[in-house]
Design an enzyme around this catalytic site. Structure first.
Site, PDB file in Angstrom:
ATOM      1  N   GLY A  43       0.820  -1.263  -0.020  1.00 17.20           N
ATOM      2  CA  GLY A  43       0.054   0.022   0.033  1.00 17.20           C
ATOM      3  C   GLY A  43       0.933   1.239   0.060  1.00 17.20           C
ATOM      4  CD  GLN A  48       3.433   5.768   2.654  1.00 19.12           C
ATOM      5  OE1 GLN A  48       2.263   5.251   2.203  1.00 19.12           O
ATOM      6  NE2 GLN A  48       4.330   5.046   3.233  1.00 19.12           N
ATOM      7  CB  CYS A  90       5.605   2.105   7.129  1.00 15.33           C
ATOM      8  SG  CYS A  90       4.778   3.716   6.556  1.00 15.33           S
ATOM      9  CG  LEU A  91       6.613   1.032   1.130  1.00 12.75           C
ATOM     10  CD1 LEU A  91       6.019   1.328  -0.085  1.00 12.75           C
ATOM     11  CD2 LEU A  91       7.536  -0.129   1.155  1.00 12.75           C
ATOM     12  CG  HIS A 132      -0.461   0.972   7.436  1.00 14.83           C
ATOM     13  ND1 HIS A 132       0.635   0.608   8.109  1.00 14.83           N
ATOM     14  CD2 HIS A 132       0.303   1.987   6.652  1.00 14.83           C
ATOM     15  CE1 HIS A 132       1.561   1.061   8.199  1.00 14.83           C
ATOM     16  NE2 HIS A 132       1.535   1.792   6.770  1.00 14.83           N
ATOM     17  CD  GLU A 133      -1.014   2.221   2.880  1.00 17.80           C
ATOM     18  OE1 GLU A 133      -0.526   3.485   2.803  1.00 17.80           O
ATOM     19  OE2 GLU A 133      -0.041   1.447   3.085  1.00 17.80           O
ATOM     20  CG  HIS A 136       0.206   6.459   5.608  1.00 20.17           C
ATOM     21  ND1 HIS A 136       1.508   7.064   6.455  1.00 20.17           N
ATOM     22  CD2 HIS A 136       0.606   5.291   5.429  1.00 20.17           C
ATOM     23  CE1 HIS A 136       2.532   6.163   6.410  1.00 20.17           C
ATOM     24  NE2 HIS A 136       1.740   4.938   5.910  1.00 20.17           N
TER      25      HIS A 136
HETATM   26 ZN    ZN Z   1       2.911   3.112   5.902  1.00 18.76          ZN
END
Ligand code: ZN
Length: 193
Positions: A43, A48, A90-91, A132-133, A136
């Site tokens: 995701g 991000q 997480c990226l 999670h997304e 963000h």
């Molecule tokens: Zn993340």
């Protein structure tokens, strides 16, 4: 476009709803999928990639061509039921993982990239990804949801990202907060009003 990492200020920024879907937005979404697959993520939220837009892309398989390329614009989560703790990464905090408690099942309403309405009941892993997304988009990182004793385990690794970021700002290698917010305001004027 590139994936930004903690503690970039856009990761703490509450994204604004998207009111315009056009060719430029579709190109942005396509590039977000590229970046997500390259980074082996499941995701990726718009903030991000330093965009203040309320949308994210996801594919629980993490592999291009497998599973489905999902786009959620202006997602709203409701009816969270059950609880489950599992490790997340997480990226924007690459290499760091920790346990997070999430609803096991959720309902999500959103728009797709073609403007169609999405209404889905999700369970387990995809429910976790969507939570999670969506976090963000509200400026919330998974680490913000971790309990103290779990957070302590990864605190030093998180601080390394913070030290590196501060030194980049000091050296003028990345823009300071004011320049970041000015850029976000420009994006908002394009897609959010
Ligand atoms: Zn993340």
């Amino acid at each position: 476009m590139e994936i930004i990492t903690h503690p970039h200020p856009t990761l703490k920024y509450k994204s604004r709803p998207v009111v315009r879907i056009n060719a430029e937005l579709k190109a942005i979404v396509a590039e977000m999928f590229e970046l997500m697959y390259e980074a082996k993520g499941v995701g990726l939220a718009a903030n991000q990639v330093n965009l203040p837009l309320r949308l994210f892309v996801a594919n629980p398989s993490g592999v291009r061509g497998e599973g489905e390329d999902l786009v959620f614009i202006n997602p709203v989560i409701s009816k969270g039921t059950g609880n489950e703790v599992a490790d997340e990464g997480c990226l924007s905090l690459p290499g760091i993982y920790g346990p997070v408690n999430r609803s096991k099942s959720i309902h999500v309403e959103a728009f797709g990239i073609d403007g169609s309405s999405i209404s889905m009941d999700l369970d387990d892993f995809l429910a976790r990804v969507v939570q999670h997304e969506t976090d963000h988009l509200d400026g919330v990182m998974f680490t913000d949801r971790m309990v103290d004793h779990s957070l302590q385990v990864i605190q030093l690794e998180i601080e390394e990202f913070e030290i590196e970021y501060r030194s980049k700002v000091a050296d003028g290698l990345v823009p300071g907060e004011d320049a970041v917010y000015a850029e976000l305001a420009e994006w908002e004027s394009k897609f959010c009003q």
